[in-house]
Design a protein around this motif. Structure first.
Motif, PDB file in Angstrom:
ATOM      1  N   GLY A   1     -19.639  46.280   3.610  1.00 13.88           N
ATOM      2  CA  GLY A   1     -19.198  47.668   3.572  1.00 13.88           C
ATOM      3  C   GLY A   1     -20.203  48.564   2.862  1.00 13.88           C
ATOM      4  N   LYS A   2     -20.716  48.070   1.727  1.00 10.13           N
ATOM      5  CA  LYS A   2     -21.711  48.839   0.967  1.00 10.13           C
ATOM      6  C   LYS A   2     -23.003  48.984   1.767  1.00 10.13           C
ATOM      7  N   LEU A   3     -23.372  47.904   2.412  1.00 13.23           N
ATOM      8  CA  LEU A   3     -24.577  47.938   3.240  1.00 13.23           C
ATOM      9  C   LEU A   3     -24.443  48.982   4.337  1.00 13.23           C
ATOM     10  N   GLY A   4     -23.301  48.958   4.989  1.00 14.64           N
ATOM     11  CA  GLY A   4     -23.075  49.896   6.066  1.00 14.64           C
ATOM     12  C   GLY A   4     -23.116  51.335   5.578  1.00 14.64           C
TER      13      GLY A   4
ATOM     14  N   GLN B   1     -24.803  39.199  15.441  1.00 19.55           N
ATOM     15  CA  GLN B   1     -24.424  38.374  16.589  1.00 19.55           C
ATOM     16  C   GLN B   1     -25.511  38.332  17.658  1.00 19.55           C
ATOM     17  N   ILE B   2     -26.132  39.475  17.903  1.00 14.95           N
ATOM     18  CA  ILE B   2     -27.178  39.503  18.930  1.00 14.95           C
ATOM     19  C   ILE B   2     -28.548  39.156  18.344  1.00 14.95           C
ATOM     20  N   GLY B   3     -28.580  38.839  17.066  1.00 15.95           N
ATOM     21  CA  GLY B   3     -29.800  38.274  16.488  1.00 15.95           C
ATOM     22  C   GLY B   3     -30.857  39.260  16.049  1.00 15.95           C
ATOM     23  N   ILE B   4     -30.525  40.525  15.879  1.00 17.65           N
ATOM     24  CA  ILE B   4     -31.553  41.417  15.339  1.00 17.65           C
ATOM     25  C   ILE B   4     -31.392  41.605  13.831  1.00 17.65           C
ATOM     26  N   LEU B   5     -30.307  41.126  13.291  1.00 16.97           N
ATOM     27  CA  LEU B   5     -30.182  40.968  11.835  1.00 16.97           C
ATOM     28  C   LEU B   5     -29.985  39.478  11.558  1.00 16.97           C
ATOM     29  N   PRO B   6     -30.618  38.961  10.496  1.00 18.61           N
ATOM     30  CA  PRO B   6     -30.461  37.538  10.178  1.00 18.61           C
ATOM     31  C   PRO B   6     -29.067  37.237   9.624  1.00 18.61           C
ATOM     32  N   GLU B   7     -28.672  35.985   9.736  1.00 18.61           N
ATOM     33  CA  GLU B   7     -27.406  35.585   9.119  1.00 18.61           C
ATOM     34  C   GLU B   7     -27.564  35.650   7.610  1.00 18.61           C
ATOM     35  N   PRO B   8     -26.697  36.380   6.945  1.00 16.95           N
ATOM     36  CA  PRO B   8     -26.865  36.564   5.497  1.00 16.95           C
ATOM     37  C   PRO B   8     -26.245  35.424   4.701  1.00 16.95           C
ATOM     38  N   GLU B   9     -26.536  35.443   3.415  1.00 18.42           N
ATOM     39  CA  GLU B   9     -25.810  34.570   2.479  1.00 18.42           C
ATOM     40  C   GLU B   9     -24.333  34.881   2.547  1.00 18.42           C
ATOM     41  N   ARG B  10     -23.555  33.949   1.991  1.00 23.88           N
ATOM     42  CA  ARG B  10     -22.112  34.190   1.908  1.00 23.88           C
ATOM     43  C   ARG B  10     -21.648  33.996   0.466  1.00 23.88           C
ATOM     44  N   SER B  11     -20.616  34.728   0.114  1.00 20.34           N
ATOM     45  CA  SER B  11     -19.988  34.524  -1.190  1.00 20.34           C
ATOM     46  C   SER B  11     -19.150  33.241  -1.154  1.00 20.34           C
ATOM     47  N   ALA B  12     -18.604  32.865  -2.303  1.00 21.30           N
ATOM     48  CA  ALA B  12     -17.739  31.686  -2.355  1.00 21.30           C
ATOM     49  C   ALA B  12     -16.579  31.837  -1.369  1.00 21.30           C
ATOM     50  N   GLY B  13     -16.124  33.059  -1.184  1.00 21.40           N
ATOM     51  CA  GLY B  13     -15.018  33.303  -0.259  1.00 21.40           C
ATOM     52  C   GLY B  13     -15.459  33.656   1.138  1.00 21.40           C
ATOM     53  N   ASN B  14     -16.672  33.295   1.518  1.00 20.52           N
ATOM     54  CA  ASN B  14     -17.169  33.438   2.882  1.00 20.52           C
ATOM     55  C   ASN B  14     -17.493  34.879   3.308  1.00 20.52           C
ATOM     56  N   GLN B  15     -17.663  35.746   2.334  1.00 20.88           N
ATOM     57  CA  GLN B  15     -18.016  37.114   2.707  1.00 20.88           C
ATOM     58  C   GLN B  15     -19.527  37.303   2.687  1.00 20.88           C
TER      59      GLN B  15
ATOM     60  N   LEU C   1     -23.200  38.634   2.095  1.00 23.64           N
ATOM     61  CA  LEU C   1     -23.891  39.294   0.989  1.00 23.64           C
ATOM     62  C   LEU C   1     -25.334  39.590   1.404  1.00 23.64           C
ATOM     63  N   TYR C   2     -25.733  40.847   1.190  1.00 25.33           N
ATOM     64  CA  TYR C   2     -27.051  41.289   1.659  1.00 25.33           C
ATOM     65  C   TYR C   2     -27.932  41.759   0.502  1.00 25.33           C
ATOM     66  N   GLY C   3     -29.230  41.574   0.665  1.00 30.64           N
ATOM     67  CA  GLY C   3     -30.210  42.119  -0.269  1.00 30.64           C
ATOM     68  C   GLY C   3     -30.832  43.376   0.299  1.00 30.64           C
ATOM     69  N   THR C   4     -31.779  43.931  -0.432  1.00 21.65           N
ATOM     70  CA  THR C   4     -32.375  45.195   0.003  1.00 21.65           C
ATOM     71  C   THR C   4     -33.280  45.003   1.225  1.00 21.65           C
ATOM     72  N   ARG C   5     -33.784  43.801   1.414  1.00 21.57           N
ATOM     73  CA  ARG C   5     -34.576  43.521   2.615  1.00 21.57           C
ATOM     74  C   ARG C   5     -33.776  43.856   3.877  1.00 21.57           C
ATOM     75  N   THR C   6     -32.543  43.397   3.861  1.00 16.38           N
ATOM     76  CA  THR C   6     -31.697  43.651   5.026  1.00 16.38           C
ATOM     77  C   THR C   6     -31.364  45.136   5.143  1.00 16.38           C
ATOM     78  N   LEU C   7     -31.210  45.774   3.997  1.00 18.79           N
ATOM     79  CA  LEU C   7     -30.949  47.220   4.027  1.00 18.79           C
ATOM     80  C   LEU C   7     -32.114  47.951   4.698  1.00 18.79           C
ATOM     81  N   ASP C   8     -33.327  47.576   4.330  1.00 16.70           N
ATOM     82  CA  ASP C   8     -34.506  48.183   4.958  1.00 16.70           C
ATOM     83  C   ASP C   8     -34.508  47.952   6.468  1.00 16.70           C
TER      84      ASP C   8
END
Lengths: 155, 155
Positions: B5-8, B23-37, B39-46
């Motif tokens: 949500g914050k990323l968006g 899903q279509i592969g132009i963003l990499p699969e991100p890390e996940r939190s313990a609860g499967n949510q 999590l993105y870094g600034t690289r993905t934001l860029d």
DNA sequence: CTAATGTCTCTAGCAACTAGAGGTTCAAGA
DNA sequence: TCTTGAACCTCTAGTTGCTAGAGACATTAG
């Protein structure tokens, strides 16, 4: 009587498109030949030419549906048709404004591309640098009908 | 680390759109939190800001995919990026030309609508009269990327 | 009569998302 | 600590305006 292929040729519309228009109800179900093939009269040709022309002008099919239902009741006021055309004009103007801004930005990008390596490529950089963007941040709420996607640019 | 949500919010992109890009592969699969949510870094934001900006400029996702794969190899020549941008510019110019013609035709139509009844409504008539069309008959082969549909004009 | 073309229905696919169902996780307040 | 409510999860299906393909039947030219 015209077969579907002749009709499509006469109106400048592809055959599957005609069947699609029938399916969504903006063309009536036509007569059929003994062998179950569609047969059309000139009424349908006129209607299809109308649709094609309106599509060329950028009217969405829903607006065309409205226009057609208006023209089926010729004694009504044409105020509604006028409203539809004016909305369409507003949308077209907005798109031109937006596209003109995009053109400027693309031209700047290309001029700055000095055929170097990616590392200092102005095209990539301009795309990364959101601050230099002339547009605001509102995407969803930008302009009426602002969906300026271009197909078949690069595969 | 940013949630989806914050990323968006930061990139001006809706949450389902981010998942779609993954899903279509132009963003990499991100890390996940313990609860499967996610999590993105600034690289993905860029990367997401890049995508959004390019989309705003009208680049189709496939072109953006190419651009991104170029920017992942920063030692290559930027000639390819230049080609993509130039194709895009050509498409934008063609669309502007076409939309300007449409604008003229719509303006003519509206001026001629004298608020009478449908029977003599110029809007409907102009749409029916294919001969007065300034464009040719070539729809499929008209201009590069000439798909000028407008959404949300009239329901 | 035969071969080629045209037509039939039906299903699935395209871009680029958007919307919804039904369930889980997280953060903040009482 | 508990509880609420927002945000998140996956999955499926819908949007617009067509287009493409499969497999079968109809029509027409030679």
């Amino acid at each position: 009587m015209l077969t579907i292929g002749k009709l499509g040729e006469a109106a400048g519309v592809k055959v599957p498109t005609i069947r699609y228009y029938e399916q969504i109800g903006i063309l009536p179900e036509p007569e059929r030949s003994a062998g179950n093939q569609r047969l059309y009269g000139t009424r349908t040709l006129d209607r299809l030419a109308f649709i094609r022309h309106a599509r060329d002008l950028g009217f969405p099919l829903e607006a065309i549906r409205d226009l057609l239902s208006l023209s089926d009741r010729p004694d009504q006021s044409c105020a509604e048709a006028d409203v539809i055309a004016k909305e369409q004009l507003g949308a077209v103007r907005a798109r031109i404004t937006r596209l003109t801004a995009l053109k400027g930005e693309l031209e700047r990008m290309i001029v700055q591309c000095a055929q170097g390596t990616i590392a200092n490529c102005r095209v990539i950089e301009a795309l990364s640098d959101h601050a230099s963007c002339t547009q605001g941040h509102q995407r969803a709420a930008s302009m009426a009908g602002g969906d300026d996607n271009i197909q078949e640019v690069a595969s």
